[in-house]
Write a protein that holds these residues in place. Structure first.
Motif, short mmCIF file in Angstrom:
data_model
loop_
_atom_site.label_atom_id
_atom_site.label_comp_id
_atom_site.label_asym_id
_atom_site.label_seq_id
_atom_site.Cartn_x
_atom_site.Cartn_y
_atom_site.Cartn_z
N VAL A 20 0.85 -1.20 0.00
CA VAL A 20 0.00 0.00 0.00
C VAL A 20 0.88 1.24 0.00
N ALA A 21 1.87 1.28 0.88
CA ALA A 21 2.75 2.44 0.98
C ALA A 21 3.52 2.67 -0.32
N LYS A 22 4.06 1.59 -0.89
CA LYS A 22 4.83 1.71 -2.13
C LYS A 22 3.94 2.19 -3.27
N SER A 23 2.73 1.67 -3.34
CA SER A 23 1.79 2.07 -4.38
C SER A 23 1.47 3.56 -4.28
N LYS A 24 1.22 4.03 -3.06
CA LYS A 24 0.94 5.46 -2.85
C LYS A 24 2.15 6.30 -3.22
N GLN A 25 3.34 5.84 -2.83
CA GLN A 25 4.57 6.58 -3.12
C GLN A 25 4.77 6.72 -4.63
N VAL A 26 4.59 5.65 -5.35
CA VAL A 26 4.76 5.67 -6.80
C VAL A 26 3.72 6.59 -7.45
N HIS A 27 2.50 6.55 -6.96
CA HIS A 27 1.44 7.41 -7.49
C HIS A 27 1.80 8.89 -7.30
N VAL A 28 2.26 9.24 -6.10
CA VAL A 28 2.63 10.63 -5.80
C VAL A 28 3.82 11.06 -6.67
N GLN A 29 4.81 10.18 -6.80
CA GLN A 29 5.98 10.50 -7.65
C GLN A 29 5.55 10.74 -9.09
N GLY A 30 4.68 9.88 -9.59
CA GLY A 30 4.22 10.02 -10.97
C GLY A 30 3.44 11.31 -11.18
N LEU A 37 3.35 6.45 -13.71
CA LEU A 37 4.15 5.37 -13.17
C LEU A 37 3.22 4.30 -12.62
N THR A 38 3.65 3.07 -12.72
CA THR A 38 2.83 1.98 -12.19
C THR A 38 3.60 1.25 -11.09
N CYS A 39 2.83 0.60 -10.26
CA CYS A 39 3.40 -0.16 -9.15
C CYS A 39 2.84 -1.57 -9.23
N GLY A 40 3.31 -2.31 -10.20
CA GLY A 40 2.80 -3.65 -10.43
C GLY A 40 3.55 -4.70 -9.64
N PRO A 41 3.18 -5.96 -9.86
CA PRO A 41 3.79 -7.06 -9.13
C PRO A 41 5.31 -7.14 -9.28
N ALA A 42 5.84 -6.80 -10.44
CA ALA A 42 7.29 -6.89 -10.64
C ALA A 42 8.03 -5.94 -9.69
N ARG A 43 7.53 -4.72 -9.59
CA ARG A 43 8.14 -3.74 -8.69
C ARG A 43 7.99 -4.19 -7.23
N LEU A 44 6.82 -4.71 -6.91
CA LEU A 44 6.58 -5.16 -5.53
C LEU A 44 7.40 -6.40 -5.20
N ASP A 45 7.61 -7.27 -6.18
CA ASP A 45 8.47 -8.44 -5.96
C ASP A 45 9.90 -8.00 -5.64
N LYS A 46 10.39 -6.98 -6.34
CA LYS A 46 11.72 -6.45 -6.05
C LYS A 46 11.77 -5.88 -4.64
N MET A 47 10.69 -5.20 -4.24
CA MET A 47 10.61 -4.65 -2.90
C MET A 47 10.69 -5.78 -1.86
N LEU A 48 9.97 -6.87 -2.12
CA LEU A 48 9.96 -8.01 -1.20
C LEU A 48 11.35 -8.65 -1.12
N THR A 49 11.99 -8.83 -2.26
CA THR A 49 13.33 -9.43 -2.27
C THR A 49 14.29 -8.60 -1.43
N GLU A 50 14.26 -7.30 -1.61
CA GLU A 50 15.14 -6.42 -0.84
C GLU A 50 14.77 -6.45 0.65
N ALA A 51 13.49 -6.42 0.95
CA ALA A 51 13.05 -6.43 2.35
C ALA A 51 13.47 -7.72 3.04
#
Length: 85
Positions: A20-30, A37-51
């Motif tokens: 939710v936070a990442k999606s909002k952040q990407v929306h505000v940046q865009g 800008l989109t915040c799809g599963p690929a971007r979220l998967d990268k977030m999960l890997t890093e986390a």
């Protein structure tokens, strides 16, 4: 067993909140940059890997339910955006 299940739920809930936070952040940046800008599963998967790499508590959990949370979030978000249109 109950505590382990509760810990797994806590990790999955944390991931949902991060999505939710990442999606909002990407929306505000865009919006600020005039880009779509989109915040799809690929971007979220990268977030999960890093986390998982930097958060031992998260890495202790199973990756499959965590990845499923991301897929469920992406599906819910896509439906919500479609419903708005």
């Amino acid at each position: 067993a109950g505590r382990r299940l509760e810990a797994e739920w806590d990790r999955c809930r944390w991931i949902w909140n991060e999505c939710v936070a990442k999606s909002k952040q990407v929306h505000v940046q865009g919006k600020a940059g005039g880009e779509k800008l989109t915040c799809g599963p690929a971007r979220l998967d990268k977030m999960l890997t890093e986390a998982r790499r930097v958060t031992p508590w998260l890495a202790e959990g199973a990756s499959v339910p965590q990845q499923q949370v991301i897929r469920d979030f992406a599906t819910s978000r896509a439906k919500a955006l479609k419903d708005i249109k």
